[in-house]
Design a protein around this motif. Structure first.
Motif, PDB file in Angstrom:
ATOM      1  N   UNK A  44     -59.493 -12.792  -8.595  1.00 13.72           N
ATOM      2  CA  UNK A  44     -59.812 -13.894  -9.518  1.00 13.72           C
ATOM      3  C   UNK A  44     -58.531 -14.664  -9.860  1.00 13.72           C
ATOM      4  N   UNK A  45     -57.450 -13.928 -10.079  1.00 12.51           N
ATOM      5  CA  UNK A  45     -56.178 -14.584 -10.413  1.00 12.51           C
ATOM      6  C   UNK A  45     -55.699 -15.438  -9.230  1.00 12.51           C
ATOM      7  N   UNK A  46     -55.839 -14.916  -8.023  1.00  8.57           N
ATOM      8  CA  UNK A  46     -55.460 -15.705  -6.831  1.00  8.57           C
ATOM      9  C   UNK A  46     -56.308 -16.970  -6.732  1.00  8.57           C
ATOM     10  N   UNK A  47     -57.577 -16.836  -7.042  1.00 10.21           N
ATOM     11  CA  UNK A  47     -58.489 -17.983  -6.970  1.00 10.21           C
ATOM     12  C   UNK A  47     -58.067 -19.086  -7.952  1.00 10.21           C
ATOM     13  N   UNK A  48     -57.742 -18.659  -9.178  1.00  8.41           N
ATOM     14  CA  UNK A  48     -57.325 -19.644 -10.193  1.00  8.41           C
ATOM     15  C   UNK A  48     -56.024 -20.321  -9.769  1.00  8.41           C
ATOM     16  N   UNK A  49     -55.107 -19.528  -9.231  1.00  9.27           N
ATOM     17  CA  UNK A  49     -53.832 -20.084  -8.774  1.00  9.27           C
ATOM     18  C   UNK A  49     -54.078 -21.125  -7.674  1.00  9.27           C
ATOM     19  N   UNK A  50     -54.982 -20.795  -6.737  1.00  5.34           N
ATOM     20  CA  UNK A  50     -55.277 -21.711  -5.629  1.00  5.34           C
ATOM     21  C   UNK A  50     -55.850 -23.029  -6.156  1.00  5.34           C
ATOM     22  N   UNK A  51     -56.731 -22.938  -7.179  1.00  2.78           N
ATOM     23  CA  UNK A  51     -57.309 -24.160  -7.752  1.00  2.78           C
ATOM     24  C   UNK A  51     -56.214 -25.026  -8.366  1.00  2.78           C
ATOM     25  N   UNK A  52     -55.308 -24.378  -9.095  1.00  2.00           N
ATOM     26  CA  UNK A  52     -54.250 -25.157  -9.761  1.00  2.00           C
ATOM     27  C   UNK A  52     -53.258 -25.723  -8.760  1.00  2.00           C
ATOM     28  N   UNK A  53     -53.140 -25.097  -7.567  1.00  4.15           N
ATOM     29  CA  UNK A  53     -52.214 -25.630  -6.547  1.00  4.15           C
ATOM     30  C   UNK A  53     -52.943 -26.521  -5.540  1.00  4.15           C
ATOM     31  N   UNK A  54     -54.252 -26.732  -5.726  1.00  4.65           N
ATOM     32  CA  UNK A  54     -55.027 -27.578  -4.824  1.00  4.65           C
ATOM     33  C   UNK A  54     -54.946 -27.052  -3.385  1.00  4.65           C
ATOM     34  N   UNK A  55     -54.998 -25.726  -3.229  1.00  2.00           N
ATOM     35  CA  UNK A  55     -54.819 -25.100  -1.917  1.00  2.00           C
ATOM     36  C   UNK A  55     -56.165 -24.515  -1.456  1.00  2.00           C
ATOM     37  N   UNK A  56     -56.842 -25.268  -0.588  1.00  3.58           N
ATOM     38  CA  UNK A  56     -58.194 -24.861  -0.180  1.00  3.58           C
ATOM     39  C   UNK A  56     -58.227 -23.568   0.619  1.00  3.58           C
ATOM     40  N   UNK A  57     -57.230 -23.398   1.502  1.00  3.77           N
ATOM     41  CA  UNK A  57     -57.214 -22.167   2.316  1.00  3.77           C
ATOM     42  C   UNK A  57     -57.059 -20.941   1.428  1.00  3.77           C
ATOM     43  N   UNK A  58     -56.151 -21.037   0.477  1.00  5.77           N
ATOM     44  CA  UNK A  58     -55.939 -19.917  -0.444  1.00  5.77           C
ATOM     45  C   UNK A  58     -57.181 -19.706  -1.318  1.00  5.77           C
ATOM     46  N   UNK A  59     -57.849 -20.799  -1.677  1.00 11.44           N
ATOM     47  CA  UNK A  59     -59.059 -20.696  -2.490  1.00 11.44           C
ATOM     48  C   UNK A  59     -60.140 -19.907  -1.741  1.00 11.44           C
ATOM     49  N   UNK A  60     -60.382 -20.327  -0.476  1.00 16.22           N
ATOM     50  CA  UNK A  60     -61.431 -19.659   0.306  1.00 16.22           C
ATOM     51  C   UNK A  60     -61.087 -18.185   0.512  1.00 16.22           C
ATOM     52  N   UNK A  61     -59.818 -17.900   0.785  1.00 14.35           N
ATOM     53  CA  UNK A  61     -59.404 -16.508   0.998  1.00 14.35           C
ATOM     54  C   UNK A  61     -59.615 -15.691  -0.274  1.00 14.35           C
TER      55      UNK A  61
END
Ligand code: HSE
Length: 320
Positions: free
Chosen positions: A207-224
């Motif tokens: 969940x923390x990785x997901x939130x970080x990905x959203x704040x960095x606008x990083x779609x690959x990290x979001x999906x992962x």
């Protein structure tokens, strides 16, 4: 001028976003449900007509999420007003797209308008939640984003615990809904009642990785990050036909990842552009159809706007 009729639209939602069981959700641009509220003489809210449900939904005041939510709102306001509700369902039932939440949310938005808008949007959350809870328990990951739009963290079930998260600029979603009903109650009954501490740590990290990905606008990290769920998906996988095959198909066509939408069986793929999302949605639909399972594929995006009151012009267009 006394308002005697109001109509509200409420969007479909994708709850959980994979790893964020019961605490993350997003609103979609389409599809959605519409609820019309009209004044009547006797107190209380009743459902008088439902279109688009194939006759499957109950009109009983204590069983339909729209009337449960509307009556909860009337109680909250101490109102003795009477309301007839008509529900126009565009959302498939028991499909993982927040169908019960959409009807509850549209009902409270329409009834609030009928009463002269005594409450603001966030103040409608408790009543909408009461509606949703009548079929699937108290969790706000559908109702929250359905009401306020965008991508939401719903850390609890009150307005104070509802947070807007950033919407990645190129996020496109490819959804596929196979023609298999998965009632939320059944999908929740399949879940473990406790998990090991190590699993909890992994899930929290996801969940923390997901939130970080959203704040960095990083779609690959979001999906992962969305795919790091090791608790809910494994427990529900048997309810979703061809889940692992669909994940392979989606990836082959360019999706960055795939998760179960809410309690399923709709599957939601994360894509980085419209063309890819169109292709992924079509291919997933064809893959189900080739296996003899009717399915609907959709390309859509996150809607920054939640439920809204339809203008007279929008009502005219909707009713043709
Ligand atoms: N978070 C909920 C679940 C969403 O997965 O059961 C469905 O209502």
């Amino acid at each position: 001028m006394t308002v005697t009729r109001a109509e509200a639209f409420a969007p479909a939602t994708v709850a959980n976003l994979g790893v964020g069981f019961d605490i993350l959700g997003l609103a979609l641009c389409e599809p959605g449900d519409v609820v019309r509220a009209e004044l009547r003489d006797e107190p209380g809210a009743v459902v008088i007509h439902i279109e688009g449900d194939g006759g499957k939904l109950s009109k009983a005041a204590d069983k339909n999420t729209a009337s449960v939510a509307a009556n909860s709102l009337l109680r909250q306001l101490g109102s003795t007003v009477g309301v007839n509700l008509t529900i126009y369902k565009d959302l498939p039932l028991a499909s993982g797209l927040g169908s019960s939440a959409a009807s509850a949310v549209a009902a409270v938005v329409a009834v609030n308008a009928l009463l002269g808008e005594p409450l603001n949007t966030l103040e409608l959350l408790p009543a909408a939640l009461d509606g949703e809870a009548s079929v699937s328990g108290y969790h706000a990951d559908n109702v929250g984003p359905c009401l306020v739009g965008g991508i939401c963290l719903v850390a609890g079930i009150t307005a104070e615990t509802l947070y807007h998260l950033p919407i990645p600029s190129n996020l496109h979603l490819a959804l596929v809904t196979p023609d298999v009903a998965v009632p939320t109650a059944m999908a929740r009954a399949a879940l473990p009642t406790s998990i090991p501490l190590k699993t909890m740590v992994k899930q929290t990290g996801g969940v923390a990785r997901l939130m970080d990905a959203l704040y960095r606008d990083d779609l690959e990290a979001l999906a992962a990050a969305m795919e790091t769920d090791t608790v809910v998906e494994p427990a529900r996988a048997h309810l979703m036909p061809m889940l692992s095959e669909m994940r392979m198909v989606a990836r082959r066509e360019g999706a960055l990842g795939l998760v179960i939408s809410g309690a399923g069986p709709t599957l939601c793929s994360v894509c980085g552009d419209a063309m890819t999302a169109e292709r992924v949605a079509k291919t997933m639909q064809h893959t189900y159809e080739s296996a003899g399972i009717a399915a609907v594929g959709r390309h859509t995006q996150v809607s920054p706007r939640g439920s809204w009151l339809l203008s007279p012009e929008e009502i005219r267009v909707r009713t043709g």
